[in-house]
Design a protein around this motif. Structure first.
Motif: not given
Length: 273
Positions: A7-14
């Protein structure tokens, strides 16, 4: 744990990706000061200037390719295309096999090709021209080379059939490992050797930055050392025998930005000594 990681790397902010890159450089920069492999006696800030310029151009080019990579990943998932969907891998198996495949195509294979094709080698020479290799050297790539590497990252995504969370994880891990194995740090030899059986260790990669062949044409890996061992490109020259730079370039040109940018187009520069 894996679900949270996905989940974290699927939505990781720039901003988080930028922090990983900058944080890695800052961390290894500090470690270099405490346990240096070589004592260059150089101005670290001055040396970092050109390397950080090339880091910036690499970031810009990667952002330019980001849309293509996202679309490639989405297309692969939608059409169940690639090795991961064909093998029906999921969970930790998908993560491990996916990282291995992305590293093989997006790092090892393009790196090996750059050493075999003279046109590509002249772009890659900019990376090898650094005579004082440290963590900032990790992203010292001519903009042309950054394009080649971005293309092979895209190819890796398509061949692998990697979901975007896996691509983001790979790129973050790849950046940190590159900073680690370029860092001017001295680890206990037994520890460095043990690490090199799984991932590319600092001493292992420094051999690749030796001034001449055959060392220059060895140890192409970025994350996993397995590829060099499988394909016979592993080299174990003692680190004490290593000298940085290239035998076809004057050492004094290492920090000359105009000269470095012009290397691929300079017909007077030989590709072999």
């Amino acid at each position: 744990m894996l679900e949270n990681l996905t989940h974290y790397f699927d939505t990781i902010p720039s901003a988080h990706r930028a922090f990983i890159l900058a944080g890695g450089i800052a961390f290894f920069w500090l470690v270099e000061g405490g346990i240096p492999l070589f004592r260059f006696g150089y101005n670290k800030w001055k040396h970092a200037g050109l390397n950080l310029f090339f880091t910036l151009t690499t970031i810009i080019i990667n952002f330019a390719f980001a849309t293509l990579i996202v679309r490639g990943s989405d297309w692969s998932i939608q059409h169940e295309w690639g090795i991961l969907p064909w093998l029906s891998l999921s969970g930790w198996a998908q993560l491990i096999v996916g990282l291995l495949l992305l590293d093989l195509v997006g790092a090892y294979f393009i790196h090996w090709i750059e050493h075999k094709i003279k046109v590509l080698w002249k772009f890659h020479m900019v990376h090898h021209a650094d005579t004082m290799v440290d963590t900032t050297t990790a992203n010292r790539h001519h903009p042309g080379e950054s394009v080649f590497r971005a293309i092979f990252t895209l190819l890796g995504v398509l061949i692998c059939g990697a979901p975007m969370w896996l691509v983001m994880l790979y790129q973050s891990f790849s950046a940190l490992l590159s900073q680690f194995n370029h860092a001017n740090i001295r680890l206990p030899k037994s520890l460095d050797r043990a690490i090199s059986y799984i991932i590319v260790s600092p001493d292992m990669h420094k051999i690749h930055h030796h001034v001449e062949r055959p060392q220059t044409d060895s140890n192409f890996g970025n994350i996993f050392s397995i590829w060099d061992r499988i394909f016979g490109t592993f080299n174990a020259t003692p680190i004490e025998q290593i000298q940085y730079g290239l035998d076809v370039l004057p050492d004094e040109t290492t920090a000359d930005m105009r000269f470095q940018l012009g290397i691929p187009f300079n017909s007077q520069i030989k590709t072999d000594e």
